[in-house]
Design a protein around this motif. Structure first.
Motif, PDB file in Angstrom:
ATOM      1  N   ASN A  10       0.837  -1.213   0.000  1.00 27.42           N
ATOM      2  CA  ASN A  10       0.000   0.000   0.000  1.00 27.42           C
ATOM      3  C   ASN A  10       0.867   1.257   0.000  1.00 27.42           C
ATOM      4  OD1 ASN A  10       0.846   0.449   2.655  1.00 27.42           O
ATOM      5  ND2 ASN A  10      -1.224   0.588   3.489  1.00 27.42           N
ATOM      6  N   CYS A  12       1.743   3.173   2.247  1.00 30.77           N
ATOM      7  CA  CYS A  12       2.661   3.298   3.384  1.00 30.77           C
ATOM      8  C   CYS A  12       3.801   2.275   3.286  1.00 30.77           C
ATOM      9  CB  CYS A  12       1.918   3.104   4.701  1.00 30.77           C
ATOM     10  SG  CYS A  12       0.532   4.216   4.908  1.00 30.77           S
ATOM     11  N   LEU A  14       3.454  -0.986   3.171  1.00 28.81           N
ATOM     12  CA  LEU A  14       3.190  -2.228   3.904  1.00 28.81           C
ATOM     13  C   LEU A  14       2.750  -3.327   2.928  1.00 28.81           C
ATOM     14  CD1 LEU A  14       1.236  -0.768   6.970  1.00 28.81           C
ATOM     15  CD2 LEU A  14       3.651  -1.360   6.831  1.00 28.81           C
ATOM     16  N   ASN A  17      -1.154  -4.976   1.850  1.00 26.04           N
ATOM     17  CA  ASN A  17      -2.088  -3.966   2.334  1.00 26.04           C
ATOM     18  C   ASN A  17      -2.796  -3.245   1.198  1.00 26.04           C
ATOM     19  OD1 ASN A  17      -1.847  -2.887   5.529  1.00 26.04           O
ATOM     20  ND2 ASN A  17      -0.413  -4.437   4.821  1.00 26.04           N
ATOM     21  N   LEU A  22      -6.725  -6.676  -0.029  1.00 26.92           N
ATOM     22  CA  LEU A  22      -7.495  -6.765   1.219  1.00 26.92           C
ATOM     23  C   LEU A  22      -8.927  -7.212   0.939  1.00 26.92           C
ATOM     24  CD1 LEU A  22      -6.248  -3.555   3.090  1.00 26.92           C
ATOM     25  CD2 LEU A  22      -5.631  -5.929   3.567  1.00 26.92           C
ATOM     26  N   ARG A  33     -15.183 -14.394   9.272  1.00 24.72           N
ATOM     27  CA  ARG A  33     -15.170 -13.013   9.769  1.00 24.72           C
ATOM     28  C   ARG A  33     -16.545 -12.627  10.317  1.00 24.72           C
ATOM     29  NH1 ARG A  33     -10.861  -9.377   6.285  1.00 24.72           N
ATOM     30  NH2 ARG A  33      -9.069 -10.691   6.781  1.00 24.72           N
ATOM     31  N   GLY A  52      -7.164   1.104  12.328  1.00 28.62           N
ATOM     32  CA  GLY A  52      -6.480   0.497  11.186  1.00 28.62           C
ATOM     33  C   GLY A  52      -7.525  -0.130  10.282  1.00 28.62           C
ATOM     34  N   CYS A  53      -8.567   0.668   9.980  1.00 28.13           N
ATOM     35  CA  CYS A  53      -9.764   0.147   9.288  1.00 28.13           C
ATOM     36  C   CYS A  53      -9.498  -0.203   7.835  1.00 28.13           C
ATOM     37  CB  CYS A  53     -10.897   1.159   9.364  1.00 28.13           C
ATOM     38  SG  CYS A  53     -10.508   2.719   8.521  1.00 28.13           S
ATOM     39  N   GLY A  54      -8.393   0.292   7.244  1.00 25.04           N
ATOM     40  CA  GLY A  54      -8.136   0.028   5.831  1.00 25.04           C
ATOM     41  C   GLY A  54      -9.313   0.500   4.994  1.00 25.04           C
ATOM     42  N   LEU A  57     -13.727  -2.672   5.268  1.00 26.86           N
ATOM     43  CA  LEU A  57     -14.392  -3.941   4.956  1.00 26.86           C
ATOM     44  C   LEU A  57     -15.175  -4.503   6.140  1.00 26.86           C
ATOM     45  CD1 LEU A  57     -11.347  -5.358   2.999  1.00 26.86           C
ATOM     46  CD2 LEU A  57     -13.533  -4.649   2.010  1.00 26.86           C
ATOM     47  N   ILE A  77      -3.819   5.187   8.799  1.00 25.26           N
ATOM     48  CA  ILE A  77      -2.760   6.118   8.375  1.00 25.26           C
ATOM     49  C   ILE A  77      -2.652   6.179   6.851  1.00 25.26           C
ATOM     50  CG2 ILE A  77      -1.292   6.151  10.437  1.00 25.26           C
ATOM     51  CD1 ILE A  77       0.329   3.854   9.144  1.00 25.26           C
ATOM     52  N   PRO A 104      -2.954   7.816  13.580  1.00 26.47           N
ATOM     53  CA  PRO A 104      -2.325   6.567  14.011  1.00 26.47           C
ATOM     54  C   PRO A 104      -3.054   5.970  15.208  1.00 26.47           C
ATOM     55  CG  PRO A 104      -1.057   8.444  14.797  1.00 26.47           C
ATOM     56  CD  PRO A 104      -2.228   9.008  14.047  1.00 26.47           C
ATOM     57  N   LEU A 105      -2.861   4.690  15.405  1.00 27.90           N
ATOM     58  CA  LEU A 105      -3.512   3.977  16.503  1.00 27.90           C
ATOM     59  C   LEU A 105      -3.255   4.620  17.868  1.00 27.90           C
ATOM     60  CD1 LEU A 105      -4.264   1.709  14.568  1.00 27.90           C
ATOM     61  CD2 LEU A 105      -2.988   0.110  15.972  1.00 27.90           C
ATOM     62  N   GLU A 106      -2.054   5.135  18.040  1.00 26.68           N
ATOM     63  CA  GLU A 106      -1.650   5.644  19.361  1.00 26.68           C
ATOM     64  C   GLU A 106      -2.288   6.999  19.674  1.00 26.68           C
ATOM     65  OE1 GLU A 106       0.365   4.723  16.943  1.00 26.68           O
ATOM     66  OE2 GLU A 106       1.506   2.994  17.692  1.00 26.68           O
ATOM     67  N   TYR A 126       1.873  -5.290  12.241  1.00 30.27           N
ATOM     68  CA  TYR A 126       2.760  -4.204  11.795  1.00 30.27           C
ATOM     69  C   TYR A 126       3.260  -3.342  12.955  1.00 30.27           C
ATOM     70  CZ  TYR A 126       0.769  -5.692   7.424  1.00 30.27           C
ATOM     71  OH  TYR A 126       0.380  -6.463   6.369  1.00 30.27           O
ATOM     72  N   LEU A 127       2.941  -3.738  14.192  1.00 30.36           N
ATOM     73  CA  LEU A 127       3.319  -2.918  15.344  1.00 30.36           C
ATOM     74  C   LEU A 127       4.624  -3.417  15.949  1.00 30.36           C
ATOM     75  CD1 LEU A 127      -0.212  -2.753  17.047  1.00 30.36           C
ATOM     76  CD2 LEU A 127       0.812  -1.078  15.467  1.00 30.36           C
TER      77      LEU A 127
HETATM   78  C1  LIG Z   1      -3.679  -5.448   6.617  1.00 27.76           C
HETATM   79  S1  LIG Z   1      -4.508  -3.902   6.634  1.00 27.76           S
HETATM   80  C2  LIG Z   1      -6.008  -4.327   7.482  1.00 27.76           C
HETATM   81  C3  LIG Z   1      -7.137  -3.422   7.146  1.00 27.76           C
HETATM   82  C4  LIG Z   1      -8.476  -3.819   7.786  1.00 27.76           C
HETATM   83  N1  LIG Z   1      -8.421  -3.725   9.222  1.00 27.76           N
HETATM   84  C5  LIG Z   1      -8.859  -5.223   7.362  1.00 27.76           C
HETATM   85  O1  LIG Z   1      -8.759  -6.158   8.165  1.00 27.76           O
HETATM   86  O2  LIG Z   1      -9.283  -5.379   6.205  1.00 27.76           O
HETATM   87  C6  LIG Z   1      -3.636  -2.983   7.873  1.00 27.76           C
HETATM   88  C7  LIG Z   1      -4.088  -1.537   7.941  1.00 27.76           C
HETATM   89  O3  LIG Z   1      -3.506  -0.955   9.102  1.00 27.76           O
HETATM   90  C8  LIG Z   1      -3.073   0.344   8.794  1.00 27.76           C
HETATM   91  N2  LIG Z   1      -2.046   0.686   9.796  1.00 27.76           N
HETATM   92  C9  LIG Z   1      -0.831   0.110   9.970  1.00 27.76           C
HETATM   93  N3  LIG Z   1      -0.197   0.674  11.004  1.00 27.76           N
HETATM   94  C10 LIG Z   1      -1.037   1.617  11.504  1.00 27.76           C
HETATM   95  C11 LIG Z   1      -0.956   2.546  12.592  1.00 27.76           C
HETATM   96  N4  LIG Z   1       0.132   2.610  13.379  1.00 27.76           N
HETATM   97  N5  LIG Z   1      -1.998   3.381  12.818  1.00 27.76           N
HETATM   98  C12 LIG Z   1      -3.121   3.324  12.027  1.00 27.76           C
HETATM   99  N6  LIG Z   1      -3.247   2.461  10.981  1.00 27.76           N
HETATM  100  C13 LIG Z   1      -2.227   1.625  10.733  1.00 27.76           C
HETATM  101  C14 LIG Z   1      -2.579   0.223   7.360  1.00 27.76           C
HETATM  102  O4  LIG Z   1      -2.522   1.472   6.710  1.00 27.76           O
HETATM  103  C15 LIG Z   1      -3.620  -0.705   6.759  1.00 27.76           C
HETATM  104  O5  LIG Z   1      -4.715  -0.016   6.200  1.00 27.76           O
END
Ligand SMILES: C[S@@+](CC[C@H](N)C(=O)[O-])C[C@H]1O[C@@H](n2cnc3c(N)ncnc32)[C@H](O)[C@@H]1O
Length: 289
Positions: A10, A12, A14, A17, A22, A33, A52-54, A57, A77, A104-106, A126-127
């Motif tokens: 994606n 970012c 990743l 992604n 996805l 799910r 991290g809703c992407g 979905l 992000i 960001p999540l934090e 990814y954390l």
């Molecule tokens: C594998 S995708 C999953 C998306 C969605 N949750 C799903 O299950 O379909 C991971 C998502 O987490 C986001 N992401 C990664 N690190 C993040 C962070 N620190 N804060 C917010 N979003 C983050 C990415 O941009 C990406 O959209």
């Protein structure tokens, strides 16, 4: 075949992604799910943050679970993912209950002690320091609110008709590479995170931590989406030049999933297994304490 072009990244940087990937992944595991969200037994009217809703979905599933008085805030992000999420859900009956924001999540874009539930799927991998991130999210939960983390664990992946030795070498090589890839400039990834989540939630201070495992089994004949999902995962296992795998193993592995005539996915003996983890914890502290 060039493996690098088959791995979906994606904006970012990743891997796995990209939005289209996805969507395939989501469709291919739709029954599991749906069950995961049903099992959460979310209260009607809840305020849920999808962290991290992407591309949004999970929004329809969450909206169904919390009913017409509930609210969802999707946070990510990646701008492109948020735009897609917005478009995907703009004509739905629950559209007025949903918002998407870049953060960001934090640092969630809400006041402390507002969320009933923070839900986060396929992000913890990814954390770099999951316990620290989970602790940073806690103040946004109401007293007694729940953090729910869903993720994969490729230590649970098995294929019935691939040489067990080859599978072990591929999985071990990828696991080793994931421990080292940040030192070579790649983003952090831990695709073995699922079974570690309960420990991370406890370390972050959550109570009543509960783990649920969902075994995802598919056999011959595979639906198209699941076939695409497995081919994408197979490519990803050996991407970034697979430094800890021999060239022969890389070729043999890719052949298993892409060969026109002897593809393991087309054999009647084919069966794949993978377990995903949903872990939840309750936050019983006040943000000000
Ligand atoms: C594998 S995708 C999953 C998306 C969605 N949750 C799903 O299950 O379909 C991971 C998502 O987490 C986001 N992401 C990664 N690190 C993040 C962070 N620190 N804060 C917010 N979003 C983050 C990415 O941009 C990406 O959209």
């Amino acid at each position: 075949m060039t493996v690098e072009t088959a791995v979906y990244v994606n904006e970012c940087g990743l891997p796995l992604n990209a939005i289209e990937w996805l969507e395939t992944h989501h469709r291919s595991k739709a029954p599991e799910r749906e069950q995961m969200i049903r099992d959460l037994d979310l209260k009607k009217g809840s305020f849920v943050v999808d962290a991290g809703c992407g591309p949004g979905l999970w929004t329809p599933l969450l909206a169904w679970a919390i009913g017409p008085r509930g609210r969802i805030l999707g946070v990510d992000i990646a701008t492109e993912a948020l735009i897609t999420a917005q478009q995907r859900n703009e004509n739905k009956r629950y559209r007025r209950q949903v918002q998407y924001k870049l953060a960001p999540l934090e640092q969630l874009p809400i006041q402390h002690e507002k969320a009933d539930v923070i839900f986060s799927a396929n992000v913890s991998q990814y954390l770099p320091d999951p316990a620290a991130t989970f602790a940073a999210m806690a103040p946004y939960l109401k007293f007694g609110g729940r953090l729910v983390i869903k993720d994969i664990d490729f230590g649970t992946m098995r294929f019935s008709n691939i040489d067990p030795g080859l599978q072990t070498r591929v999985f071990q090589a990828r696991e080793r590479w994931e421990r080292e890839r940040t030192s070579r400039g790649y983003a952090f990834e831990d695709s073995w995170v699922g079974s570690k989540l309960a420990g991370y939630l406890r370390a972050a201070g959550y109570e009543d931590v509960q783990e649920k495992r969902y075994c995802i089994v598919r056999s011959y004949q595979l639906p198209d989406d699941y076939r695409l999902y497995l081919q994408g995962i197979a490519d990803w296992f050996v991407c970034e030049d697979a430094p800890y795998l021999s060239g022969k193993d890389v070729t043999d592995w890719l052949q298993c999933f892409h060969d026109e005539h002897h593809n393991v996915l087309d054999q009647k003996t084919f069966l794949s297994e993978e377990t995903e983890f949903v872990v939840s914890g309750v936050w019983n502290a006040s943000a000000s304490s």
